[in-house]
Scaffold this motif. Structure first.
Motif, PDB file in Angstrom:
ATOM      1  N   GLU A  37       0.818  -1.204   0.000  1.00 48.69           N
ATOM      2  CA  GLU A  37       0.000   0.000   0.000  1.00 48.69           C
ATOM      3  C   GLU A  37       0.856   1.260   0.000  1.00 48.69           C
ATOM      4  O   GLU A  37       0.472   2.295  -0.545  1.00 48.69           O
ATOM      5  N   GLY A  38       2.025   1.186   0.604  1.00 52.17           N
ATOM      6  CA  GLY A  38       2.864   2.377   0.728  1.00 52.17           C
ATOM      7  C   GLY A  38       3.831   2.570  -0.435  1.00 52.17           C
ATOM      8  O   GLY A  38       4.742   3.381  -0.340  1.00 52.17           O
ATOM      9  N   ASN A  39       3.636   1.833  -1.534  1.00 48.88           N
ATOM     10  CA  ASN A  39       4.559   1.954  -2.663  1.00 48.88           C
ATOM     11  C   ASN A  39       4.117   3.038  -3.625  1.00 48.88           C
ATOM     12  O   ASN A  39       2.935   3.180  -3.927  1.00 48.88           O
ATOM     13  N   LEU A  40       5.106   3.784  -4.122  1.00 47.17           N
ATOM     14  CA  LEU A  40       4.844   4.820  -5.107  1.00 47.17           C
ATOM     15  C   LEU A  40       5.718   4.514  -6.314  1.00 47.17           C
ATOM     16  O   LEU A  40       6.925   4.317  -6.177  1.00 47.17           O
ATOM     17  N   TYR A  41       5.098   4.453  -7.494  1.00 47.85           N
ATOM     18  CA  TYR A  41       5.825   4.087  -8.711  1.00 47.85           C
ATOM     19  C   TYR A  41       5.967   5.324  -9.581  1.00 47.85           C
ATOM     20  O   TYR A  41       4.973   5.926  -9.996  1.00 47.85           O
ATOM     21  N   LEU A  42       7.212   5.696  -9.845  1.00 48.48           N
ATOM     22  CA  LEU A  42       7.461   6.935 -10.577  1.00 48.48           C
ATOM     23  C   LEU A  42       8.301   6.665 -11.820  1.00 48.48           C
ATOM     24  O   LEU A  42       9.163   5.779 -11.808  1.00 48.48           O
ATOM     25  N   PRO A  43       8.083   7.442 -12.886  1.00 45.68           N
ATOM     26  CA  PRO A  43       8.952   7.301 -14.052  1.00 45.68           C
ATOM     27  C   PRO A  43      10.309   7.929 -13.758  1.00 45.68           C
ATOM     28  O   PRO A  43      10.474   8.634 -12.763  1.00 45.68           O
ATOM     29  N   ALA A  44      11.259   7.690 -14.638  1.00 46.12           N
ATOM     30  CA  ALA A  44      12.627   8.181 -14.385  1.00 46.12           C
ATOM     31  C   ALA A  44      12.775   9.630 -14.829  1.00 46.12           C
ATOM     32  O   ALA A  44      13.635   9.970 -15.630  1.00 46.12           O
ATOM     33  N   SER A 170       3.542  -7.746 -15.349  1.00 48.31           N
ATOM     34  CA  SER A 170       2.336  -7.028 -15.800  1.00 48.31           C
ATOM     35  C   SER A 170       2.604  -5.529 -15.719  1.00 48.31           C
ATOM     36  O   SER A 170       3.586  -5.087 -15.123  1.00 48.31           O
ATOM     37  N   GLU A 171       1.710  -4.754 -16.346  1.00 49.95           N
ATOM     38  CA  GLU A 171       1.858  -3.302 -16.316  1.00 49.95           C
ATOM     39  C   GLU A 171       1.657  -2.768 -14.897  1.00 49.95           C
ATOM     40  O   GLU A 171       0.822  -3.268 -14.155  1.00 49.95           O
ATOM     41  N   VAL A 172       2.424  -1.751 -14.586  1.00 50.56           N
ATOM     42  CA  VAL A 172       2.345  -1.156 -13.244  1.00 50.56           C
ATOM     43  C   VAL A 172       1.089  -0.289 -13.151  1.00 50.56           C
ATOM     44  O   VAL A 172       0.616   0.223 -14.167  1.00 50.56           O
ATOM     45  N   MET A 173       0.587  -0.109 -11.925  1.00 51.11           N
ATOM     46  CA  MET A 173      -0.572   0.772 -11.755  1.00 51.11           C
ATOM     47  C   MET A 173      -0.191   2.192 -12.177  1.00 51.11           C
ATOM     48  O   MET A 173       0.961   2.577 -12.133  1.00 51.11           O
ATOM     49  N   GLY A 174      -1.197   2.961 -12.589  1.00 51.59           N
ATOM     50  CA  GLY A 174      -0.954   4.305 -13.103  1.00 51.59           C
ATOM     51  C   GLY A 174      -0.326   5.214 -12.050  1.00 51.59           C
ATOM     52  O   GLY A 174      -0.530   5.036 -10.855  1.00 51.59           O
ATOM     53  N   GLU A 175       0.429   6.213 -12.530  1.00 54.71           N
ATOM     54  CA  GLU A 175       1.097   7.114 -11.581  1.00 54.71           C
ATOM     55  C   GLU A 175       0.095   7.855 -10.724  1.00 54.71           C
ATOM     56  O   GLU A 175       0.290   8.024  -9.521  1.00 54.71           O
ATOM     57  N   ASP A 177      -2.922   6.999  -9.808  1.00 47.00           N
ATOM     58  CA  ASP A 177      -3.516   6.118  -8.783  1.00 47.00           C
ATOM     59  C   ASP A 177      -2.516   5.858  -7.671  1.00 47.00           C
ATOM     60  O   ASP A 177      -2.856   5.830  -6.486  1.00 47.00           O
ATOM     61  N   SER A 178      -1.268   5.677  -8.076  1.00 45.38           N
ATOM     62  CA  SER A 178      -0.213   5.411  -7.103  1.00 45.38           C
ATOM     63  C   SER A 178      -0.028   6.611  -6.170  1.00 45.38           C
ATOM     64  O   SER A 178       0.146   6.456  -4.956  1.00 45.38           O
ATOM     65  N   ILE A 179      -0.083   7.807  -6.753  1.00 47.43           N
ATOM     66  CA  ILE A 179       0.083   9.028  -5.953  1.00 47.43           C
ATOM     67  C   ILE A 179      -1.067   9.172  -4.961  1.00 47.43           C
ATOM     68  O   ILE A 179      -0.864   9.470  -3.780  1.00 47.43           O
ATOM     69  N   LYS A 180      -2.297   8.933  -5.434  1.00 48.21           N
ATOM     70  CA  LYS A 180      -3.461   9.074  -4.525  1.00 48.21           C
ATOM     71  C   LYS A 180      -3.373   8.051  -3.400  1.00 48.21           C
ATOM     72  O   LYS A 180      -3.692   8.337  -2.239  1.00 48.21           O
ATOM     73  N   ARG A 181      -2.916   6.858  -3.738  1.00 47.20           N
ATOM     74  CA  ARG A 181      -2.834   5.798  -2.722  1.00 47.20           C
ATOM     75  C   ARG A 181      -1.804   6.155  -1.660  1.00 47.20           C
ATOM     76  O   ARG A 181      -2.032   5.980  -0.467  1.00 47.20           O
ATOM     77  N   VAL A 182      -0.657   6.676  -2.085  1.00 54.92           N
ATOM     78  CA  VAL A 182       0.393   7.028  -1.127  1.00 54.92           C
ATOM     79  C   VAL A 182      -0.039   8.212  -0.257  1.00 54.92           C
ATOM     80  O   VAL A 182       0.262   8.263   0.944  1.00 54.92           O
ATOM     81  N   LEU A 183      -0.785   9.123  -0.861  1.00 51.89           N
ATOM     82  CA  LEU A 183      -1.305  10.269  -0.089  1.00 51.89           C
ATOM     83  C   LEU A 183      -2.177   9.774   1.064  1.00 51.89           C
ATOM     84  O   LEU A 183      -2.076  10.223   2.210  1.00 51.89           O
ATOM     85  N   ARG A 184      -3.038   8.795   0.757  1.00 49.49           N
ATOM     86  CA  ARG A 184      -3.918   8.221   1.794  1.00 49.49           C
ATOM     87  C   ARG A 184      -3.102   7.445   2.805  1.00 49.49           C
ATOM     88  O   ARG A 184      -3.330   7.519   4.007  1.00 49.49           O
ATOM     89  N   PHE A 185      -2.109   6.711   2.318  1.00 50.80           N
ATOM     90  CA  PHE A 185      -1.287   5.861   3.178  1.00 50.80           C
ATOM     91  C   PHE A 185      -0.527   6.705   4.195  1.00 50.80           C
ATOM     92  O   PHE A 185      -0.509   6.404   5.381  1.00 50.80           O
ATOM     93  N   ILE A 186       0.089   7.796   3.718  1.00 49.79           N
ATOM     94  CA  ILE A 186       0.913   8.607   4.614  1.00 49.79           C
ATOM     95  C   ILE A 186       0.047   9.261   5.688  1.00 49.79           C
ATOM     96  O   ILE A 186       0.430   9.378   6.844  1.00 49.79           O
ATOM     97  N   GLY A 187      -1.136   9.668   5.300  1.00 45.88           N
ATOM     98  CA  GLY A 187      -2.003  10.341   6.269  1.00 45.88           C
ATOM     99  C   GLY A 187      -2.794   9.401   7.160  1.00 45.88           C
ATOM    100  O   GLY A 187      -3.447   9.853   8.098  1.00 45.88           O
ATOM    101  N   ASN A 188      -2.714   8.098   6.908  1.00 49.31           N
ATOM    102  CA  ASN A 188      -3.507   7.139   7.676  1.00 49.31           C
ATOM    103  C   ASN A 188      -2.820   6.855   9.006  1.00 49.31           C
ATOM    104  O   ASN A 188      -1.808   6.165   9.067  1.00 49.31           O
TER     105      ASN A 188
END
Lengths: 210, 158
Positions: A37-44, A170-175, A177-188
């Motif tokens: 849940e706490g993973n953030l996937y970013l392009p280079a 498989s393809e990684v989740m979209g950036e 979605d990943s950003i929104k998930r990490v935002l929720r994770f950090i504030g949880n």
């Protein structure tokens, strides 16, 4: 040892409340196979290494940022900022294959540097090399977890990996979605932190301002 | 008494002038922007002189891309953050990540003349009604989830 094995072991060595930032398409795909849940996937893109610094400065969670040696070399000034930041919750992991993994066997200059660990050390990092853990131990996860539990950052983990990747990811989740998930994770607040006090606490710092 | 004469002097000059401490007061204490990063710029001297760690944190960066990265990272922790830079560098910074992922970012830029910016970047000039300028740009970037540039012309800030 291949990079995907290293990513698997290091991902599993992170704690429940830690933030993992993966930079680069190949690393993101390998980490997404063990998604948290706490993973953030970013392009280079330029500036993503300093994004990890921005996160670490403003949260009391541990932040792990993973990149290749080619991305690290392109963003040395970002790494310098991390090194001098005194962020004890920030850990940078550089997976050194010596090649540009996305393009084919084009070598990077990392292996030609006279003392790359010394570069990191002189910037201000504590530098670890986990070659021994992977060489002699059957399951390095617990030992790495224990090491990371005792150490305080900014830490640079440099790990030599073999060139090569799997083609079946498989393809990684979209950036986004990943950003929104990490935002929720950090504030949880229900997800426990690693009991770290950040250098600046915004909640306490500005109480009672006019 | 001193501020009274200072205000009279500003009115007689007939120029648009905003006090830096009032600017910080509204941006930090009312709008709750607390984290700033940027590359030092001559046009923002008056802002730098009135900075204080009692109400904000500023991290100088080696280049503008690092400053944007740090501010993006701070935004991920729900901390309101902004970048301070020269207006001429705004077009050279890569804001594609913010535009593509709908991440709002506030850029406070100063310079002698305003440059033509990318169409995806909202821009606003700072006027003497700094309160409504700041309210408008912060609301816009949050609602549209896009980067926004607040341009501070020469001599506007004192």
């Amino acid at each position: 040892m291949k990079r995907f094995t290293a990513v698997r072991v290091l991902t599993k060595s992170m704690g429940e409340g830690d933030v993992g930032i993966f930079i680069g398409e190949g690393i993101c795909k390998e980490a997404y196979a063990y998604d948290r849940e706490g993973n953030l996937y970013l392009p280079a893109y330029e500036g993503n290494l300093s994004m990890a610094l921005g996160v670490a400065l403003c949260t009391n969670r541990r932040v792990f940022v993973y990149c290749d040696d080619d991305y690290f070399l392109r963003n040395l000034s970002d790494a310098a900022h991390i090194a001098i930041s005194k962020c004890e919750n920030l850990y940078m992991v550089v997976l050194v294959s010596g090649y540009y993994n996305n393009v084919g066997k084009h070598p990077t200059i990392y292996s030609s540097l006279r003392a790359p660990h010394a570069i990191l050390f002189n910037m201000g990092f504590i530098v670890h090399n986990y070659g021994r853990q992977f060489k002699n131990l059957k399951n390095p996860i617990n030992e790495i977890k224990a090491t990371w539990g005792r150490i305080r950052g900014p830490l640079a983990v440099v790990l030599d990996v073999e060139y090569g990747t799997k083609s079946t990811y498989s393809e990684v989740m979209g950036e986004q979605d990943s950003i929104k998930r990490v935002l929720r994770f950090i504030g949880n607040e229900e997800i426990p932190n690693y009991k770290y006090v950040p250098p600046i606490t915004f909640e306490d710092a500005f109480q009672g301002e006019e | 008494m001193e501020t009274f004469f200072e205000d009279i002097r500003l009115l007689r000059l007939g120029e648009v002038m905003v006090k830096a401490e009032n600017f910080w007061g509204h941006l930090c204490n009312k709008l709750n922007y607390r984290f700033f990063s940027g590359v030092p710029c001559k046009g923002l001297d008056n802002l730098y002189n009135k900075m204080s760690s009692s109400f904000m944190h500023y991290i100088p960066a080696a280049n503008e891309q690092i400053a944007v990265g740090m501010v993006n990272g701070a935004s991920l922790t729900s901390t309101k953050a902004a970048v301070l830079m020269d207006i001429s560098k705004v077009n050279k910074v890569d804001l594609d990540f913010n535009i593509k992922n709908s991440m709002a970012i506030l850029i406070i830029a100063a310079g002698i003349e305003k440059y033509k910016l990318d169409k995806d970047i909202y821009s606003l000039d700072l006027t003497e009604d700094y309160v409504s300028c700041l309210d408008r740009i912060t609301k816009h970037i949050v609602n549209k989830a896009k980067p926004g540039v607040l341009f501070i012309g020469e001599g506007v800030l004192v």
